[in-house]
Design a protein around this motif. Sequence first.
Motif, PDB file in Angstrom:
ATOM      1  N   ASP A 102       0.823  -1.208   0.000  1.00  0.00           N
ATOM      2  CA  ASP A 102       0.000   0.000   0.000  1.00  0.00           C
ATOM      3  C   ASP A 102       0.857   1.258   0.000  1.00  0.00           C
ATOM      4  O   ASP A 102       0.640   2.187  -0.789  1.00  0.00           O
ATOM      5  CB  ASP A 102      -0.960  -0.003   1.202  1.00  0.00           C
ATOM      6  CG  ASP A 102      -0.242  -0.038   2.527  1.00  0.00           C
ATOM      7  OD1 ASP A 102       0.850  -0.643   2.598  1.00  0.00           O
ATOM      8  OD2 ASP A 102      -0.774   0.520   3.505  1.00  0.00           O
TER       9      ASP A 102
ATOM     10  N   TYR B  93      -3.930  -3.473  -1.993  1.00  0.00           N
ATOM     11  CA  TYR B  93      -3.484  -3.062  -0.664  1.00  0.00           C
ATOM     12  C   TYR B  93      -3.256  -4.289   0.223  1.00  0.00           C
ATOM     13  O   TYR B  93      -3.876  -5.324   0.058  1.00  0.00           O
ATOM     14  CB  TYR B  93      -4.567  -2.210  -0.012  1.00  0.00           C
ATOM     15  CG  TYR B  93      -4.494  -0.746  -0.315  1.00  0.00           C
ATOM     16  CD1 TYR B  93      -5.398   0.126   0.263  1.00  0.00           C
ATOM     17  CD2 TYR B  93      -3.513  -0.225  -1.147  1.00  0.00           C
ATOM     18  CE1 TYR B  93      -5.354   1.488   0.005  1.00  0.00           C
ATOM     19  CE2 TYR B  93      -3.457   1.132  -1.410  1.00  0.00           C
ATOM     20  CZ  TYR B  93      -4.380   1.977  -0.822  1.00  0.00           C
ATOM     21  OH  TYR B  93      -4.323   3.319  -1.076  1.00  0.00           O
ATOM     22  N   TYR B  94      -2.378  -4.100   1.193  1.00  0.00           N
ATOM     23  CA  TYR B  94      -2.178  -5.078   2.248  1.00  0.00           C
ATOM     24  C   TYR B  94      -1.930  -6.486   1.725  1.00  0.00           C
ATOM     25  O   TYR B  94      -2.585  -7.442   2.083  1.00  0.00           O
ATOM     26  CB  TYR B  94      -3.373  -5.067   3.219  1.00  0.00           C
ATOM     27  CG  TYR B  94      -3.693  -3.681   3.716  1.00  0.00           C
ATOM     28  CD1 TYR B  94      -4.951  -3.132   3.507  1.00  0.00           C
ATOM     29  CD2 TYR B  94      -2.729  -2.920   4.347  1.00  0.00           C
ATOM     30  CE1 TYR B  94      -5.242  -1.845   3.943  1.00  0.00           C
ATOM     31  CE2 TYR B  94      -3.009  -1.635   4.779  1.00  0.00           C
ATOM     32  CZ  TYR B  94      -4.266  -1.110   4.574  1.00  0.00           C
ATOM     33  OH  TYR B  94      -4.550   0.158   4.993  1.00  0.00           O
TER      34      TYR B  94
END
Length: 439
Positions: free
Chosen positions: A59, A92-93
């Motif tokens: 991210d 993300y993540y």
Amino acid sequence: MSIENNSNTSKLASSENSQTQSPTEQQALVKSEELTNITKKIEFLEKIKSFAIKIPYEDTRAKILGKVAEVLAQVGRFDEAKTLAQEVYTTYYEGVVADRGPRDETISHIAGFLAQAGRFDEATAFIEKEDEYRRAEALISIAPALAQTGRVEEAKVLAEKNTIKHPAMRGRILSKIAVVQAQSGQDPTAIFEEAEAVARKWSGYGGDDVLKDIALDLARVGRFDKARDLASDGNRTTINPYIRGVTFRDIAEALAQAGQFDKAKALAEEEIEDHRVRSETLALIAMNQAFAGGDPTALFEEAKTTIKDLKTSNYGYDYVEALSKIAHAEAQAGRDPTASFEEAKTVAAKEIDLYSRGRSMSAIAEALAESGRVEEARLFADELGAYNRTEPVSKIIKVLAQKGQFDEAQSLIKTLDSRAQPMAFLDMVRALLLKQNQL
């Protein structure tokens, strides 16, 4: 809008120097400085890019690379910007949550820079495969740029075609086109009215927020009474008094910049309920009054009186943050802000909660740095423990980047915990975008 560094002093100095130079020499000097600053920015971006690709957090890596791409576009290196934007991670993540956010936001911003450079076909082609909302966001920049070339109807058609699912956005785009018309000496009334009608029609679907945006655009072109009316209507569904106050703050600042200080003060006192926003607004009015050669003493005192009750509240950082903004405004107005900063430091030191103290210290450090007291801000941050130091130092780094002091910013980043460094780099790149005309 918020309190920003005033360049009046530097403008006076540069005008004195320019009196001994011919117009041709002045143009050559400006061009040379622009090229030098662009070169510095590019060198800085290359360092950030090489750092970012090593970051293990997807991210943060995506956000940094996306902002680097935007700054590349900002200085005209569009091919590099587009290539990098397409490469930015969209997850993300580490894949747990799918989110196209970093890439989509970057692409819409790059399209805006392309349009500002007159490359309209390239700008629209760059966003044609994106979802409608992102296309509409990009058109907030593309359509006004197109209108500046006299292609107003084409800009309006482009807005309508790309806001079918998000019709309220068309009101926002039309408002930007109206501003262009006003700035070019044409009557923007019809387009402003069309924008307002669209926003009111979709009031329950984002239209109220668009009304507030139109209000700010009206204020920018000097239509203050209408701006106030629309801001009031747009705030009907806004529960948070702080958020309600921000729109009126920006209108009051525009009034003050136009020399209408009494009207700006009345607006702040009558419409802004939140004491933090009202005090900041009064400080902004005072600052502009000082710029115009007036005496801002009474307004600064009223700004401080407005927040006195916050000093004993459960949220002491509200008082410290508000007082720090006043101190910054005092510095910008050429007044000594020392007493205000010392008062803020005293209150912050008494905070028992670590979060509250850290937030208060951050506000002071940022205001000190933005007021030109960078060394004092550094020393102040160094007095804090490792936990409380990260946020204030990050604020100082952002200010240094805004001022173009990249080496100092990078050196300060190295003093942070390794886990905090990526976000500090991200703040720096964001700062470059916010202060584009200074680099």
